[in-house]
Scaffold this motif. Structure first.
Motif, mmCIF file in Angstrom:
data_model
loop_
_atom_site.group_PDB
_atom_site.id
_atom_site.type_symbol
_atom_site.label_atom_id
_atom_site.label_comp_id
_atom_site.label_asym_id
_atom_site.label_seq_id
_atom_site.Cartn_x
_atom_site.Cartn_y
_atom_site.Cartn_z
ATOM 1 N N VAL A 627 -39.237 18.180 -55.361
ATOM 2 C CA VAL A 627 -38.491 18.498 -56.589
ATOM 3 C C VAL A 627 -37.703 17.280 -57.061
ATOM 4 C CG1 VAL A 627 -36.580 19.860 -57.544
ATOM 5 C CG2 VAL A 627 -38.353 20.990 -56.180
ATOM 6 N N ARG A 628 -37.051 16.585 -56.124
ATOM 7 C CA ARG A 628 -36.305 15.377 -56.497
ATOM 8 C C ARG A 628 -37.234 14.321 -57.085
ATOM 9 N NH1 ARG A 628 -33.300 16.563 -51.662
ATOM 10 N NH2 ARG A 628 -34.684 15.241 -50.425
ATOM 11 N N ASP A 629 -38.370 14.096 -56.427
ATOM 12 C CA ASP A 629 -39.316 13.070 -56.885
ATOM 13 C C ASP A 629 -39.896 13.418 -58.259
ATOM 14 O OD1 ASP A 629 -38.937 11.533 -54.646
ATOM 15 O OD2 ASP A 629 -40.706 12.281 -53.586
ATOM 16 N N VAL A 630 -40.261 14.678 -58.432
ATOM 17 C CA VAL A 630 -40.866 15.094 -59.694
ATOM 18 C C VAL A 630 -39.862 14.964 -60.834
ATOM 19 C CG1 VAL A 630 -41.769 17.087 -60.982
ATOM 20 C CG2 VAL A 630 -42.636 16.576 -58.695
ATOM 21 N N ASN A 631 -38.638 15.367 -60.610
ATOM 22 C CA ASN A 631 -37.625 15.238 -61.661
ATOM 23 C C ASN A 631 -37.374 13.775 -62.012
ATOM 24 O OD1 ASN A 631 -36.881 17.882 -62.443
ATOM 25 N ND2 ASN A 631 -35.779 18.174 -60.533
ATOM 26 N N ARG A 632 -37.332 12.929 -61.006
ATOM 27 C CA ARG A 632 -37.145 11.496 -61.267
ATOM 28 C C ARG A 632 -38.319 10.944 -62.075
ATOM 29 N NH1 ARG A 632 -39.515 7.644 -58.654
ATOM 30 N NH2 ARG A 632 -39.976 8.977 -56.861
ATOM 31 N N ILE A 729 -40.474 30.717 -69.632
ATOM 32 C CA ILE A 729 -39.034 30.595 -69.885
ATOM 33 C C ILE A 729 -38.222 30.616 -68.597
ATOM 34 C CG2 ILE A 729 -39.069 31.480 -72.248
ATOM 35 C CD1 ILE A 729 -38.213 34.235 -71.044
ATOM 36 N N ALA A 730 -38.914 30.515 -67.447
ATOM 37 C CA ALA A 730 -38.208 30.487 -66.166
ATOM 38 C C ALA A 730 -37.470 29.160 -66.019
ATOM 39 C CB ALA A 730 -39.201 30.668 -65.020
ATOM 40 N N LYS A 731 -36.474 29.133 -65.139
ATOM 41 C CA LYS A 731 -35.648 27.948 -64.958
ATOM 42 C C LYS A 731 -36.403 26.871 -64.198
ATOM 43 C CE LYS A 731 -31.042 26.579 -63.406
ATOM 44 N NZ LYS A 731 -29.821 26.998 -62.657
ATOM 45 N N TRP A 732 -36.330 25.659 -64.685
ATOM 46 C CA TRP A 732 -36.974 24.509 -64.042
ATOM 47 C C TRP A 732 -36.220 24.178 -62.741
ATOM 48 C CZ3 TRP A 732 -41.364 21.880 -64.581
ATOM 49 C CH2 TRP A 732 -41.476 20.618 -63.987
ATOM 50 N N PRO A 733 -36.934 23.871 -61.656
ATOM 51 C CA PRO A 733 -36.259 23.539 -60.388
ATOM 52 C C PRO A 733 -35.365 22.309 -60.521
ATOM 53 C CG PRO A 733 -38.585 24.013 -60.016
ATOM 54 C CD PRO A 733 -38.401 23.924 -61.499
ATOM 55 N N GLU A 734 -34.141 22.447 -60.065
ATOM 56 C CA GLU A 734 -33.188 21.348 -60.158
ATOM 57 C C GLU A 734 -33.165 20.549 -58.866
ATOM 58 O OE1 GLU A 734 -29.360 22.818 -61.204
ATOM 59 O OE2 GLU A 734 -29.993 23.597 -63.155
ATOM 60 N N SER A 735 -32.923 19.255 -58.982
ATOM 61 C CA SER A 735 -32.820 18.402 -57.799
ATOM 62 C C SER A 735 -31.515 18.690 -57.075
ATOM 63 C CB SER A 735 -32.854 16.933 -58.215
ATOM 64 O OG SER A 735 -34.072 16.608 -58.833
ATOM 65 N N LYS A 736 -31.611 18.711 -55.746
ATOM 66 C CA LYS A 736 -30.411 18.897 -54.916
ATOM 67 C C LYS A 736 -30.240 17.676 -54.029
ATOM 68 C CE LYS A 736 -30.620 23.940 -54.850
ATOM 69 N NZ LYS A 736 -30.780 25.151 -54.010
ATOM 70 N N SER A 737 -29.005 17.291 -53.847
ATOM 71 C CA SER A 737 -28.736 16.105 -53.026
ATOM 72 C C SER A 737 -29.348 16.267 -51.646
ATOM 73 C CB SER A 737 -27.229 15.890 -52.890
ATOM 74 O OG SER A 737 -26.657 15.685 -54.166
ATOM 75 N N LYS A 738 -29.829 15.166 -51.140
ATOM 76 C CA LYS A 738 -30.469 15.186 -49.829
ATOM 77 C C LYS A 738 -29.444 15.509 -48.747
ATOM 78 C CE LYS A 738 -33.687 12.356 -47.157
ATOM 79 N NZ LYS A 738 -34.326 11.022 -47.092
ATOM 80 N N GLU A 739 -29.797 16.416 -47.841
ATOM 81 C CA GLU A 739 -28.907 16.806 -46.748
ATOM 82 C C GLU A 739 -29.440 16.258 -45.429
ATOM 83 O OE1 GLU A 739 -28.465 21.043 -46.987
ATOM 84 O OE2 GLU A 739 -27.491 20.961 -48.959
ATOM 85 N N LYS A 740 -28.552 16.123 -44.454
ATOM 86 C CA LYS A 740 -28.900 15.460 -43.191
ATOM 87 C C LYS A 740 -30.062 16.129 -42.458
ATOM 88 C CE LYS A 740 -24.319 13.518 -42.282
ATOM 89 N NZ LYS A 740 -23.150 13.504 -41.362
ATOM 90 N N TRP A 741 -30.144 17.455 -42.548
ATOM 91 C CA TRP A 741 -31.152 18.183 -41.764
ATOM 92 C C TRP A 741 -32.576 17.922 -42.259
ATOM 93 C CZ3 TRP A 741 -34.403 21.610 -44.206
ATOM 94 C CH2 TRP A 741 -34.037 22.036 -45.486
ATOM 95 N N GLU A 742 -32.721 17.453 -43.501
ATOM 96 C CA GLU A 742 -34.055 17.341 -44.103
ATOM 97 C C GLU A 742 -34.941 16.332 -43.370
ATOM 98 O OE1 GLU A 742 -34.191 17.086 -48.416
ATOM 99 O OE2 GLU A 742 -32.190 17.945 -48.524
#
Length: 904
Positions: A627-632, A729-742
């Motif tokens: 999601v982060r990569d696609v939004n960027r 009309i659904a909500k587009w996935p938003e990027s979330k900050s990377k967390e340590k567990w990922e």
């Protein structure tokens, strides 16, 4: 939970039209914030695209398919981001193209436009438009275009006609429109000036004709001259030589005789002359050659037009008056030969200007036309890009844009057609003055005489399409749409019309509205065949998008075009790629079927807090990263790369790994099954949202089924953004900050399951063992990884189709396993072994040797081919393909040699 039965394969034929009607019926194509509605909020910034208006005569081709797919992707993305999105549709009256169609229809009746007169012809053209004009619009809908069709416009409708009048009069009143004698492109068949865009140049075999220009004061000497168009000798007004050419400098200022006609013309010196071309002496015909026209302007030469409107020779051609231009060429050259004026002929490759509409040869011709003094408008347009008010993507086209705009010439805006916006100029027969008006006048503005008549010409189609971004919104009126939606946001089009259309819209927007017409220009490349060749009917390599959609579905075509595109770069298209993406649509569908089936395998409500498995954590972490990569990538206009990343994640990670492991977790039932189905739904939901702008039909259809299955089973299965009435009309996935567990989750599952499973898969493939065939296996790993690898045993076994015999860190076991084929797993320090009892089977050895022989023969064949003329004469793309094949065969040969060597 009710049973949901979905077809085994995605049935696009029974889906696409139904889904499109569902979207349109529910008003999803309209902007969410509409100035025409009572709940309008002017504080919300909209995202607006004006569709490049296709010709009303058009039929869908790949050029339409790529711009519709890209613009629809942009609009759907912004709509899902919650931004009021408006995509304004419409079509262009296409003066020349439409008039040609009607003239062809008249020919079948044995009539011409002159036979029926202007009024009747225009009426018939409107009737033709009403009958056939909607074809291209229906075909654009077929591509899934989510335009607001309630705002559809046509360049000849009343509102746009008013805008055209206002623009013309505005420029005329500023002194920027004038009528004058200039060199233009002339279409003899249509009997009209045509734009540069409507002229295509082709390399064709021709002849270079050498002849004598005899001096008036001494018939014994001459200047040798060469030309590719002998008939234009009749319009020569000088012979030019280079001022530093020692051969001819003594002749400068003397007079020579035009062959056959005997007219005297001067010998002049001009730096333009190429001393290396032909004889180094140039015949100058200002009325029929662009470069000669400029020489004529510099030296104040006269211009002699030798052509009638139909390209027959006029009275200036003396004895050739009335002849067709090519008949004249033949006869005149014969007469010159008889007169002893011919030196020689030699073959020469010509760059022939041909009409885009019909292929006839276009003539450069001096003609009285209407022009715009374009430099003041161009200067403002240059500054708008230079100071960043308009961004061009990719940026490298800014240099091309500046170069063209800084060297721009006055724009010929008149056309000798009957279909189009008639020039709003009236001539007075009494005082000979002109009246230019926004409304049709009844009398002369200068002497009040009613004895006036309107100019016969119409405006160039590009004049009206240059006003498109604001005229479609109501300009020159201050309509609610114009006030809210203008300036528009994005202009997406092919780089090949950057000058012909984009530049003119920028100039017009700044001049008439005081604002840039859009903030960003996104330029896509051309679509070529699989070998990189330009498509053409004569080459037989044209791909018809309508046939492709009928056979493989709209989503497959759209996804292929979108993932294959990069800003400003041409792309190669093959049906194999579209077929592969039809398979991807089926992969999405079948993954959805699995998830829907999984929903009912767990309880409606979990009894405990979630205990996520390593596979669950991995897929959640990877989903967040995607999601982060696609939004960027979307924000940087890298839509093709974004699509590729979604594709790779869905196919290679979600479907290939997680779904396989989910099957194990679902079998456990209880909360394990619930949280597994929850993970499946959430990841699939996000994937469908991300894929929707690329493949709108399959994603909408499947998302609806998933939503229904979830809501009928459990309120506890929720998704981010909630379940809206439709995916569009659904909500587009938003990027979330990377967390340590990922990172930890991704690294653990990759090292524990994926790397070991891949090693088993690859080793089986090397040995020719079918992937699905279960076989015994042992993993020798390091002491520090032992416990973790043991915890992944079930996953490795399932995804690698391996019956795990042992997982150990005891290196002594390698002696007992040395007879079995093995492969190291560098990232984990492990070595895997296959307990393949047939490893040393003589039959296998023979089979491997046979495969090696076949492979070596292919290598010999390709090496021979690439060392021959093929590598220098064949297209680069085909040569590269053959080289790639050779490299693959060489790699395969090395693997086979290694396997044979390992056999005892």
């Amino acid at each position: 939970m009710p049973e949901f039965k979905l077809s085994k394969a995605y049935d696009f034929k029974n889906t696409e039209q139904r889904i499109y009607q569902f979207w349109e019926k529910n008003g999803y194509f309209k902007p969410s914030n509409d100035p025409k509605k009572p709940d309008f909020d002017p504080r919300k910034s909209p995202f607006v695209i004006s569709i490049p208006p296709p010709n009303v005569t058009g039929y869908l081709h790949l050029g339409h398919a790529i711009f519709v797919s890209l613009q629809d992707l942009m609009i759907r993305y912004k709509r899902m981001k919650g931004i009021p999105a408006l995509w304004v549709p419409g079509s262009d009256h296409a003066g020349i193209a439409t008039q040609l169609q009607v003239e062809k229809a008249l020919e079948k009746e044995g009539l011409s436009r002159d036979d029926i007169g202007r009024k009747e012809f225009v009426q018939r053209t409107w009737e033709w438009k009403e009958k056939y004009g909607g074809i291209i619009t229906r075909q654009i809908r077929r591509l899934g275009a989510s335009c607001d069709w309630t705002r559809e416009r046509f360049t000849l409708d009343a509102g746009l006609s008013k805008a055209v009048r206002e623009a013309f009069v505005h420029l005329y009143e500023k002194g920027l429109i004038y009528r004058g004698l200039r060199l233009i492109n002339w279409s003899p068949h249509l009997r009209t000036a045509v734009s540069d865009l409507e002229v295509e140049y082709s390399q064709e075999p021709g002849t270079l004709y050498y002849f004598k220009y005899i001096f008036t004061d001494d018939s014994r000497i001459y200047i040798p001259v060469a030309t590719t168009r002998p008939e234009t000798i009749l319009g020569d007004t000088a012979v030019a030589v280079h001022p530093e050419d020692k051969r001819y400098e003594k002749f400068i200022g003397r007079k020579v005789l035009v062959p056959i006609l005997g007219r005297q013309v001067p010998v002049i010196a001009d730096d333009y002359v190429d001393r290396e071309f032909g004889t180094g002496a140039l015949k100058v015909t200002p009325a029929h050659d662009t470069n000669d026209y400029e020489i004529g302007q510099r030296h104040k030469l006269g211009t002699i037009n030798i052509f009638n409107e139909d390209a027959t020779i006029n009275e200036n051609g003396g004895p050739y008056n009335g002849l067709d231009r090519f008949e004249c060429r033949k006869k005149m050259w014969g007469d010159m030969r008889k007169a002893g004026l011919v030196i020689k002929e030699e073959p020469y490759t010509l760059n022939i200007p041909r009409s885009q509409r019909g292929g006839e040869i276009i003539e450069p011709m001096i003609s009285t036309q209407w022009f715009i003094s374009i430099k003041p408008l161009a200067e403002a347009a240059i500054e708008a890009v230079r100071d960043g008010r308009i961004k061009i993507v990719p940026e490298r086209f800014c240099k091309v844009y500046f170069n063209w705009m800084e060297n721009i010439r006055d724009w010929c805006i008149s056309r000798q057609l009957w279909w189009g916006h008639r020039i709003p100029v009236w001539y007075c027969k009494d005082c000979n003055e002109v009246t230019v008006a926004r409304e049709d006048p009844t009398e002369c503005a200068h002497c009040n005489s009613s004895n006036i008549y309107q100019d016969e010409d119409v405006l160039d189609t590009w004049f009206s399409s240059g006003l498109w971004p604001f005229s479609t919104l109501g300009w020159p009126e201050e309509t609610p749409d114009y006030q809210y939606f203008y300036p528009t946001s994005m202009l997406e089009t092919g780089y090949d019309i950057l000058f012909f259309w984009v530049a003119r819209m920028i100039m017009s927007g700044l001049e008439f509205t005081g604002q840039v017409p859009f903030h960003t220009v996104y330029l896509h490349g051309l679509i070529r065949d699989e070998h990189g060749q330009k498509m053409g009917r004569t080459k037989g390599n044209v791909i018809d998008p309508l046939i492709v959609m009928d056979k493989l579905g709209t989503d497959a075509l759209r996804f292929t075009l979108l993932v294959g595109s990069s800003p400003g770069k041409d792309m190669n298209l093959s049906l194999k790629k579209v077929e592969a993406n039809r398979n991807f649509a089926n992969k999405i569908w079948n993954a959805g079927r699995f998830v829907i089936n999984a929903i009912g395998q767990g309880p409606q409500n979990p009894q405990t807090e979630p205990k996520w498995s390593s596979a669950d954590e991995y897929i959640h972490a990877r989903m967040r990263a995607v999601v982060r990569d696609v939004n960027r990538l979307f924000e940087n206009y890298q839509y093709g790369e974004a699509g590729r990343q979604i594709y790779d994640f869905f196919w290679s990670e979600f479907a290939d790994w997680y779904i396989e492991i989910a099957k194990l977790q679902l079998r456990k039932g209880g909360d394990d099954a619930f949280y597994t189905s929850l993970t499946l739904v959430r990841v699939l939901d996000k994937c469908l949202r991300l894929l929707h702008p690329f493949t709108p039909f399959v994603t909408e259809e499947l998302w609806g089924h998933v939503k229904q299955a979830v809501q009928s089973h459990s309120n506890e299965i929720t998704v981010e953004g909630g379940w809206t009435d439709a995916l569009i009309i659904a909500k587009w996935p938003e990027s979330k900050s990377k967390e340590k567990w990922e990172d930890k989750a991704i690294k653990s599952f990759t090292k524990g399951t994926i790397e070991h499973s891949k090693a088993f898969r690859n080793l089986k493939a090397d040995l020719g063992i079918p992937y699905s065939q279960y076989i015994g296996g042992t993993i020798l790993t390091t002491p520090e990884n032992l416990t973790f690898v043991e915890s992944q045993e079930e996953y490795i076994s399932s995804t690698g189709a391996i019956n795990i015999i042992d997982i150990t860190d005891n290196i002594k076991t390698t002696e007992a396993l040395s007879a079995y084929p093995s492969m190291s797993v560098p990232s984990t320090g492990s070595v895997i072994y296959l307990h393949d009892e047939s490893f040393n089977d003589p039959i296998r050895k023979e089979n491997l040797k046979k495969q090696l022989d076949d492979t070596l023969n292919q290598i010999i064949r390709l090496e021979k081919l690439l060392s021959a003329e093929f590598s220098t004469k064949a297209p680069k793309e085909i040569v590269a393909k053959e080289k790639s094949k050779l490299e693959n065969y060489q790699e395969t040969a090395e693997k086979l040699k290694k396997q044979i060597k390992e056999l005892k």
